[in-house]
Enzyme design. Sequence first.
Site, PDB file in Angstrom:
ATOM      1  N   GLY A  16     -12.940  43.860  -3.088  1.00  0.00           N
ATOM      2  CA  GLY A  16     -12.412  45.007  -3.827  1.00  0.00           C
ATOM      3  C   GLY A  16     -13.412  45.510  -4.851  1.00  0.00           C
ATOM      4  O   GLY A  16     -13.031  46.007  -5.916  1.00  0.00           O
ATOM      5  N   VAL A  67      -9.471  42.438   3.418  1.00  0.00           N
ATOM      6  CA  VAL A  67      -9.067  41.075   3.062  1.00  0.00           C
ATOM      7  C   VAL A  67      -7.719  40.679   3.651  1.00  0.00           C
ATOM      8  O   VAL A  67      -7.371  39.497   3.669  1.00  0.00           O
ATOM      9  CB  VAL A  67      -9.030  40.872   1.529  1.00  0.00           C
ATOM     10  CG1 VAL A  67     -10.408  41.039   0.929  1.00  0.00           C
ATOM     11  CG2 VAL A  67      -8.009  41.792   0.870  1.00  0.00           C
ATOM     12  N   TYR A 167       5.586  43.045  -7.406  1.00  0.00           N
ATOM     13  CA  TYR A 167       4.166  42.859  -7.732  1.00  0.00           C
ATOM     14  C   TYR A 167       3.961  41.501  -8.407  1.00  0.00           C
ATOM     15  O   TYR A 167       3.000  40.781  -8.122  1.00  0.00           O
ATOM     16  CB  TYR A 167       3.721  43.995  -8.658  1.00  0.00           C
ATOM     17  CG  TYR A 167       2.347  43.838  -9.285  1.00  0.00           C
ATOM     18  CD1 TYR A 167       1.193  44.062  -8.531  1.00  0.00           C
ATOM     19  CD2 TYR A 167       2.205  43.509 -10.631  1.00  0.00           C
ATOM     20  CE1 TYR A 167      -0.062  43.939  -9.111  1.00  0.00           C
ATOM     21  CE2 TYR A 167       0.958  43.384 -11.219  1.00  0.00           C
ATOM     22  CZ  TYR A 167      -0.176  43.603 -10.450  1.00  0.00           C
ATOM     23  OH  TYR A 167      -1.410  43.479 -11.033  1.00  0.00           O
ATOM     24  N   ALA A 170       3.800  38.371  -6.158  1.00  0.00           N
ATOM     25  CA  ALA A 170       2.568  38.378  -5.365  1.00  0.00           C
ATOM     26  C   ALA A 170       1.412  37.833  -6.196  1.00  0.00           C
ATOM     27  O   ALA A 170       0.557  37.081  -5.700  1.00  0.00           O
ATOM     28  CB  ALA A 170       2.261  39.793  -4.881  1.00  0.00           C
TER      29      ALA A 170
END
Lengths: 264, 177
Positions: A16, A67, A167, A170
């Site tokens: 990223g 990824v 979110y 995760a």
Amino acid sequence: MMVGASLIDRVAIVTGAGQGVGEGIARRLAEEGARVVVAARRAETGEPVAASIRDEGGEAVCIETDVAEAASVRRCVAETVERFGRLDVVVHNAFTGGVPHRLEAARIDKHWSAMSRTSVWASLFCARESYPHLVESSRRPAGDGGGRLILITSPSGVEGSANIPLYSPAKAGQRAIAKSLAREWGPDGITVNCIAPVAASPSLLTAFERNPALQQALEARTPLGRVGDITRDIGSVALFLAGDDSSYVTGQTIVCDGGSFLGL
Amino acid sequence: MTVEVVGRGELAESLRGRVSSDVDATVIVVAGRARAVRVNEITDDEIDEQWERPMQDLIGCLQGAHARGARRIVVVVPTTGMSGGAEYSAAAALAEAARVLVKSAARQWGATGVTVNAVAVDPQAFGIDPTRSGPVSIAPRALEGAVDPTATVQWLCSAAAEHVTGQTVVCDGGLWM
């Protein structure tokens, strides 16, 4: 511009790294002499970052990497080792998702799958594929190696989120992976840590443009009174965790957010 | 008032029928067969089994509890999410993700008076082998004897716990502190 040489000869993959926090980390590691793989999903974003690092005297290449796909991570690691002959540091930062939602109405396909794939799945892919090379790095003489896996999580991964409820888990999963791998890989001399940043990434800057009150609120609740810089602030924490000075630090999360979250 | 216990395994069975409450409540025992595997050997199927499917099940269970009007929701997890566990990366990720999802749910649903909490128990209740995962704590367990989380779960399910939400109560005899 080379600032130091603490990572000279080391090879680092930063996922990223085509923008935001990943870009800042890639730039900071390159400043210290690391040969950096800018692993980006699209070369359109990754290649300009790699080119810019090279223009400033660093060494960097872009390898297109998704990824969320194990085969893509495997290719990235293999190409890195083929090109540079070693792999010492993996920083998994890439992440997709994070659309505001109500938990009771959340959909797996729309609100969960991309986040799960790019956080927990991808962390395990990066760990699985890089392990033999990180072991090899840790077997090098002191000062010439030391396997490092760094996972980029979030303060929300500790405290939960009312706005983006899925979110948080995760990101929490990545913290548990870091602790688990710290135990599992400790005997190999590999350290595994997390960074939980708040920084001026493109997505946050866009949110500020749309809602200036958000920036004011964020800065007001931050003891240091500003939002972090992706290179100087976040990249420098990654540099510490990637280098020799952190060789006895493992399984930890360093929150780098100007003191906004103090819950650890 | 009804208490629904969702989940499989001995722990879920032991709670089923033994937890009562004065408000509607749902107890979710996080699923997932924890199996020791080093991360360099873990397969995609094992990640799916130990992380993805149980997380999706948990999201569905929380949504189901909300839809049926539960006022108290309690999620039971192993302490492995907090401690980490060698050879249990995916299972640890599941446990910690579940614990933090509880906080998100508590923040979102608190305005309507719904509380969401977690109870963390000895990892062996989830089949996690301490000889593989490593010790939960640097110190031995503080209390001796068998540990039964039923009363802790029952209290979090009760009206008396109306101001407690987003928390993790560790009920393991003082092993994880």
